[in-house]
Design a protein around this motif. Structure first.
Motif, mmCIF file in Angstrom:
data_model
loop_
_atom_site.group_PDB
_atom_site.id
_atom_site.type_symbol
_atom_site.label_atom_id
_atom_site.label_comp_id
_atom_site.label_asym_id
_atom_site.label_seq_id
_atom_site.Cartn_x
_atom_site.Cartn_y
_atom_site.Cartn_z
ATOM 1 N N ASP A 39 -0.985 -1.187 -1.850
ATOM 2 C CA ASP A 39 -0.136 0.303 -1.370
ATOM 3 C C ASP A 39 0.837 0.251 -0.603
ATOM 4 N N LEU A 41 3.143 -1.722 -0.366
ATOM 5 C CA LEU A 41 3.722 -2.513 -0.795
ATOM 6 C C LEU A 41 4.408 -1.469 -1.192
ATOM 7 N N SER A 42 5.973 -1.669 -1.840
ATOM 8 C CA SER A 42 6.778 -1.079 -2.389
ATOM 9 C C SER A 42 6.438 -0.999 -3.728
ATOM 10 N N VAL A 43 6.768 -0.374 -4.722
ATOM 11 C CA VAL A 43 6.723 -0.305 -5.999
ATOM 12 C C VAL A 43 6.729 -1.576 -7.071
ATOM 13 N N GLU A 44 8.533 -2.253 -6.564
ATOM 14 C CA GLU A 44 9.326 -2.822 -7.163
ATOM 15 C C GLU A 44 8.033 -4.615 -6.437
ATOM 16 N N GLN A 45 8.065 -4.568 -5.048
ATOM 17 C CA GLN A 45 6.564 -5.416 -5.337
ATOM 18 C C GLN A 45 5.622 -5.946 -5.336
ATOM 19 N N ARG A 101 0.423 -12.752 -1.345
ATOM 20 C CA ARG A 101 2.296 -13.400 -2.151
ATOM 21 C C ARG A 101 2.778 -14.186 -1.552
#
Length: 107
Positions: A39, A41-45, A101
Protein backbone atom coordinates in the motif's frame (compact mmCIF):
# COMPACT_ATOMS: atom_id res chain seq x y z
CA UNK A 1 -46.49 -35.41 -5.69
CA UNK A 2 -43.30 -33.36 -5.64
CA UNK A 3 -43.23 -29.75 -4.68
CA UNK A 4 -42.20 -27.62 -7.67
CA UNK A 5 -38.83 -25.93 -7.40
CA UNK A 6 -38.70 -22.19 -7.09
CA UNK A 7 -36.00 -21.46 -9.60
CA UNK A 8 -36.24 -17.71 -9.10
CA UNK A 9 -35.47 -17.91 -5.39
CA UNK A 10 -32.68 -20.45 -5.98
CA UNK A 11 -31.14 -18.20 -8.61
CA UNK A 12 -31.38 -15.19 -6.29
CA UNK A 13 -29.73 -17.17 -3.48
CA UNK A 14 -26.89 -18.22 -5.79
CA UNK A 15 -26.48 -14.66 -7.06
CA UNK A 16 -26.34 -13.35 -3.49
CA UNK A 17 -23.78 -15.98 -2.56
CA UNK A 18 -21.62 -15.14 -5.60
CA UNK A 19 -21.79 -11.44 -4.71
CA UNK A 20 -20.76 -12.18 -1.12
CA UNK A 21 -17.82 -14.32 -2.28
CA UNK A 22 -16.67 -11.59 -4.68
CA UNK A 23 -16.87 -8.95 -1.93
CA UNK A 24 -14.88 -11.21 0.41
CA UNK A 25 -12.23 -11.76 -2.27
CA UNK A 26 -11.85 -8.02 -2.86
CA UNK A 27 -11.60 -7.41 0.90
CA UNK A 28 -8.96 -10.13 1.31
CA UNK A 29 -6.93 -8.73 -1.60
CA UNK A 30 -6.99 -5.33 0.08
CA UNK A 31 -5.83 -6.88 3.34
CA UNK A 32 -3.02 -8.65 1.48
CA UNK A 33 -1.86 -5.42 -0.13
CA UNK A 34 -1.73 -3.76 3.29
CA UNK A 35 -0.09 -6.73 5.04
CA UNK A 36 2.72 -6.91 2.49
CA UNK A 37 3.37 -3.19 2.65
CA UNK A 38 2.42 -2.76 -1.00
CA UNK A 39 0.00 0.00 0.00
CA UNK A 40 3.07 2.25 0.18
CA UNK A 41 3.35 2.00 -3.62
CA UNK A 42 1.41 4.28 -5.91
CA UNK A 43 -1.56 2.73 -7.67
CA UNK A 44 0.34 2.90 -10.96
CA UNK A 45 3.38 1.14 -9.47
CA UNK A 46 1.25 -1.57 -7.90
CA UNK A 47 -0.67 -2.13 -11.14
CA UNK A 48 2.58 -2.27 -13.12
CA UNK A 49 4.08 -4.73 -10.67
CA UNK A 50 1.05 -6.99 -10.88
CA UNK A 51 0.94 -6.78 -14.67
CA UNK A 52 4.64 -7.67 -14.86
CA UNK A 53 4.01 -10.67 -12.63
CA UNK A 54 1.06 -11.87 -14.67
CA UNK A 55 2.86 -11.48 -17.99
CA UNK A 56 6.06 -13.16 -16.72
CA UNK A 57 6.32 -16.62 -18.29
CA UNK A 58 9.43 -17.71 -16.37
CA UNK A 59 8.40 -20.75 -14.27
CA UNK A 60 11.46 -20.36 -12.03
CA UNK A 61 10.46 -16.81 -11.12
CA UNK A 62 6.89 -17.87 -10.41
CA UNK A 63 8.13 -20.73 -8.24
CA UNK A 64 10.34 -18.31 -6.34
CA UNK A 65 7.39 -15.98 -5.80
CA UNK A 66 5.28 -18.90 -4.58
CA UNK A 67 7.93 -19.89 -2.05
CA UNK A 68 8.23 -16.32 -0.79
CA UNK A 69 4.46 -16.10 -0.50
CA UNK A 70 4.32 -19.35 1.44
CA UNK A 71 6.98 -18.07 3.85
CA UNK A 72 5.04 -14.81 4.25
CA UNK A 73 1.83 -16.66 5.12
CA UNK A 74 3.65 -19.04 7.48
CA UNK A 75 5.05 -16.03 9.34
CA UNK A 76 1.61 -14.45 9.47
CA UNK A 77 0.15 -17.70 10.83
CA UNK A 78 2.79 -18.07 13.53
CA UNK A 79 2.28 -14.44 14.61
CA UNK A 80 -1.50 -14.74 15.04
CA UNK A 81 -1.24 -14.86 18.84
CA UNK A 82 0.97 -11.76 18.94
CA UNK A 83 -0.12 -8.15 18.72
CA UNK A 84 -1.22 -7.96 15.09
CA UNK A 85 -0.71 -4.20 14.92
CA UNK A 86 3.02 -4.61 15.53
CA UNK A 87 3.33 -7.67 13.34
CA UNK A 88 1.74 -5.99 10.34
CA UNK A 89 4.57 -3.48 10.13
CA UNK A 90 7.20 -6.10 10.83
CA UNK A 91 5.80 -8.54 8.31
CA UNK A 92 5.74 -5.86 5.63
CA UNK A 93 9.39 -5.02 6.13
CA UNK A 94 10.42 -8.66 6.58
CA UNK A 95 8.49 -9.86 3.54
CA UNK A 96 11.08 -8.44 1.17
CA UNK A 97 8.82 -6.26 -0.92
CA UNK A 98 11.83 -4.41 -2.30
CA UNK A 99 13.40 -7.56 -3.82
CA UNK A 100 10.03 -8.44 -5.32
CA UNK A 101 9.94 -5.10 -7.12
CA UNK A 102 13.53 -5.59 -8.23
CA UNK A 103 12.79 -9.10 -9.39
CA UNK A 104 9.71 -8.04 -11.33
CA UNK A 105 11.50 -5.13 -12.97
CA UNK A 106 14.35 -7.35 -14.16
CA UNK A 107 12.02 -9.81 -15.91
Amino acid sequence: MRKPRDFDSELKALTDKAKLLKERKVHQLGELVIATGADALSVEQLAGLLLAGVSNKDPAAKESWSKRGAVFFQRATTNVGDDRGNQGGTAASDSGTTPARTQASTN
